[in-house]
Design a protein around this motif. Structure first.
Motif, short mmCIF file in Angstrom:
data_model
loop_
_atom_site.label_atom_id
_atom_site.label_comp_id
_atom_site.label_asym_id
_atom_site.label_seq_id
_atom_site.Cartn_x
_atom_site.Cartn_y
_atom_site.Cartn_z
N LEU A 245 0.76 -0.90 -0.34
CA LEU A 245 0.21 -0.16 -0.46
C LEU A 245 0.94 1.22 0.14
O LEU A 245 0.66 2.26 -0.42
N ALA A 246 1.55 1.10 0.53
CA ALA A 246 2.98 2.70 1.28
C ALA A 246 3.52 2.69 -0.39
O ALA A 246 3.97 3.85 -0.52
N ALA A 247 3.85 1.08 -1.33
CA ALA A 247 4.61 1.55 -2.80
C ALA A 247 3.79 2.51 -3.79
O ALA A 247 3.85 2.29 -4.82
N LEU A 248 2.27 2.31 -3.57
CA LEU A 248 1.20 3.14 -3.85
C LEU A 248 2.13 4.05 -5.19
O LEU A 248 1.38 4.10 -6.16
N ASP A 249 2.81 5.25 -4.05
CA ASP A 249 2.67 6.30 -5.01
C ASP A 249 4.22 6.36 -5.55
O ASP A 249 4.62 6.93 -5.64
N ARG A 250 4.54 5.55 -5.47
CA ARG A 250 5.93 4.87 -6.57
C ARG A 250 5.82 4.91 -7.94
O ARG A 250 4.44 4.49 -8.54
N ASP A 251 6.56 5.49 -8.69
CA ASP A 251 6.32 5.61 -10.26
C ASP A 251 6.36 4.44 -10.63
O ASP A 251 7.96 3.80 -11.02
N ASP A 252 4.90 3.75 -11.79
CA ASP A 252 5.59 2.55 -11.92
C ASP A 252 6.06 2.79 -14.06
O ASP A 252 6.45 1.51 -14.66
N GLY A 253 6.26 3.03 -13.83
CA GLY A 253 6.20 3.89 -15.51
C GLY A 253 5.78 3.40 -16.25
O GLY A 253 4.79 3.63 -16.16
N ALA A 254 5.93 2.96 -17.40
CA ALA A 254 4.80 2.61 -18.56
C ALA A 254 4.55 1.21 -18.73
O ALA A 254 3.32 0.47 -19.24
N GLY A 255 4.70 0.43 -17.86
CA GLY A 255 4.15 -0.83 -17.26
C GLY A 255 5.61 -2.08 -18.11
O GLY A 255 6.75 -2.18 -18.73
N ARG A 256 4.86 -3.05 -18.80
CA ARG A 256 5.82 -4.35 -19.50
C ARG A 256 4.88 -5.20 -19.93
O ARG A 256 3.89 -5.20 -19.35
N VAL A 257 5.54 -5.87 -20.59
CA VAL A 257 4.52 -7.31 -20.93
C VAL A 257 4.98 -8.56 -20.00
O VAL A 257 6.21 -8.61 -20.31
N ALA A 258 4.21 -9.08 -20.06
CA ALA A 258 4.72 -10.39 -19.25
C ALA A 258 3.41 -11.44 -19.98
O ALA A 258 2.25 -11.38 -20.26
N PHE A 259 4.25 -13.12 -20.31
CA PHE A 259 3.55 -14.12 -20.38
C PHE A 259 3.86 -14.96 -19.49
O PHE A 259 5.00 -15.29 -19.23
N LEU A 260 1.87 -15.36 -18.50
CA LEU A 260 2.73 -16.35 -17.74
C LEU A 260 2.15 -18.13 -17.95
O LEU A 260 0.67 -17.85 -19.31
N ASN A 261 3.17 -18.98 -17.65
CA ASN A 261 2.65 -20.00 -17.60
C ASN A 261 1.25 -20.40 -16.75
O ASN A 261 0.77 -19.33 -16.09
N PRO A 262 0.21 -21.37 -17.67
CA PRO A 262 -0.75 -20.90 -17.08
C PRO A 262 -0.76 -21.89 -15.40
O PRO A 262 -1.81 -21.80 -15.42
N TYR A 263 -0.06 -22.71 -14.92
CA TYR A 263 0.23 -22.86 -13.60
C TYR A 263 1.18 -21.79 -13.15
O TYR A 263 1.28 -21.87 -11.38
N ASP A 264 1.28 -20.28 -13.22
CA ASP A 264 1.95 -19.62 -12.77
C ASP A 264 0.73 -18.68 -11.59
O ASP A 264 -0.25 -19.25 -11.32
N GLY A 265 1.58 -18.55 -10.84
CA GLY A 265 0.52 -18.61 -9.25
C GLY A 265 -0.26 -17.42 -9.56
O GLY A 265 -0.86 -17.49 -8.28
N MET A 266 0.26 -16.55 -9.73
CA MET A 266 -0.48 -15.09 -10.58
C MET A 266 -2.54 -15.16 -10.45
O MET A 266 -2.78 -15.06 -10.55
N LEU A 267 -2.09 -16.84 -11.20
CA LEU A 267 -3.34 -17.00 -12.06
C LEU A 267 -4.28 -18.16 -10.49
O LEU A 267 -5.09 -18.36 -11.79
N PHE A 268 -4.24 -18.12 -9.94
CA PHE A 268 -4.35 -19.23 -9.17
C PHE A 268 -5.24 -19.11 -8.66
O PHE A 268 -6.29 -19.39 -8.15
#
Length: 359
Positions: A245-268
């Motif tokens: 939450l405290a890091a929300l003010d940090r500048d993220d820049g333009a972001g990026r592209v990521a390809f996620l393996n179907p078993y990646d924890g981000m998708l769980f």
């Protein structure tokens, strides 16, 4: 105090917690410490899950040998329950491991196979590390077939002893695990935690990896870790990591592209994925071919903080080229986004050491 977040803020918290923002981590251990685990799975249309997860975070500088070194050489990671985990988590897991098993059926099987247990431990003490195939099956009672393993009871006993903290995975030969006594694999100067403290600290680590999660989620159990939060348009109660939450003010820049393996924890956590990202992800691996929309093992494409497409690609049969069957746009790509996706595919081919075809 309950924090009130917009969906944009919640997505940014999740993306950063999963190390998928523009600022890439430096090494394997940093990724594992933040995510809590790196799943192991042999399905390798592009690369095995553990390597795909690490590449999607670290990028071109990641080499599979770095993972082997962290696990088998430096002992900074350990293998447990189908994932590589940071050694810093082991002290928090040990109290539950010492209580295992809690189900009567498993306890009865262990008790009935007390002599078999002693045989396995003695063989490892005398000759370890060993693959399961080098350990005789002297079981007195067999577990019924489960569809995943055969009649040999050695893998069952090793899994039980792993969960009790008696044995550990010392390394791998290809996809086959080598087993040894835990005392010869795990550090012996680990801190001690009581049951309640260990459970609380584990909740905090899970929230660290999630960034934000529903308080009573079965997919991301975080208990009372962090601080209460609500998200615009949702009536559900969330918990948010204060540091995220405290890091929300940090500048993220333009972001990026990521390809996620179907078993990646981000998708769980599928419900969170749907609510925050508007992404109703379905793995089509087990669907009949005629019912697949995006491909057998398509990788979701994350652009910035939104899931914008699906990459259907695979190494060809000779493993000499990365064949791109399709790039499905869930929402139309902007020209700059299309260029970013193509550049990431090219970088994926370079990382694999093969040319890209079909793009």
């Amino acid at each position: 105090m309950t924090h009130r977040l917009t969906r944009d803020e919640a997505r940014r918290i999740v993306v950063r917690a999963q190390l998928l923002d523009a600022e890439r981590p430096g090494d394997v251990v940093e990724v594992a410490e933040q995510l809590g685990y790196v799943k192991i799975d042999p399905t390798a249309t592009i690369a095995p899950c553990e390597h795909a997860v690490l590449w999607s975070r670290i990028g071109w500088s990641y080499e599979p040998g770095q993972l082997v070194k962290a696990v088998e050489g430096d002992r900074q990671l350990f293998e447990f329950d189908g994932a590589f985990r940071p050694m810093s988590l082991l002290p928090l897991m040990l109290p539950a491991m010492r209580r295992w098993p809690e189900h009567e059926r498993s306890r009865q099987w262990l008790e009935a196979n007390a002599r078999f247990r002693e045989d396995v431990v003695a063989r490892l003490r005398a000759e370890g590390p060993l693959p399961a195939s080098a350990i005789p099956d002297t079981s007195q009672v067999s577990r019924p077939p489960d569809g995943w393993s055969g009649s040999n009871q050695v893998p069952h006993m090793l899994d039980f002893l792993l969960r009790q903290g008696v044995v550990a995975v010392a390394g791998r030969e290809g996809r086959h695990r080598r087993w040894d006594l835990a005392e010869r694999v795990y550090p012996q100067d680990l801190p001690e935690h009581g049951d309640e403290e260990a459970a609380r600290l584990l909740d905090e680590r899970r929230l660290q990896a999630a960034g934000i999660a529903k308080q009573r989620s079965p997919w991301t159990p975080v208990g009372d870790a962090g601080e209460p939060a609500t998200i615009e348009g949702s009536t559900r109660r969330y918990r948010v990591d204060p540091e995220a939450l405290a890091a929300l003010d940090r500048d993220d820049g333009a972001g990026r592209v990521a390809f996620l393996n179907p078993y990646d924890g981000m998708l769980f956590d599928r419900p969170r994925l749907s609510e925050l990202f508007g992404f109703d992800y379905v793995l089509e691996q087990f669907k009949p071919a005629a019912q697949r929309r995006y491909g057998y093992f398509a990788y979701p494409i994350l652009i910035g903080d939104r899931f914008a497409g699906m990459l259907d690609a695979a190494l060809d049969a000779s493993r000499e080229a990365l064949r791109v069957n399709a790039v499905h746009e869930l929402v139309p790509f902007e020209p700059a986004e299309d260029e970013m996706v193509r550049a990431e595919i090219a970088e994926l081919g370079e990382w694999l050491g093969v040319p890209v075809t079909g793009l």
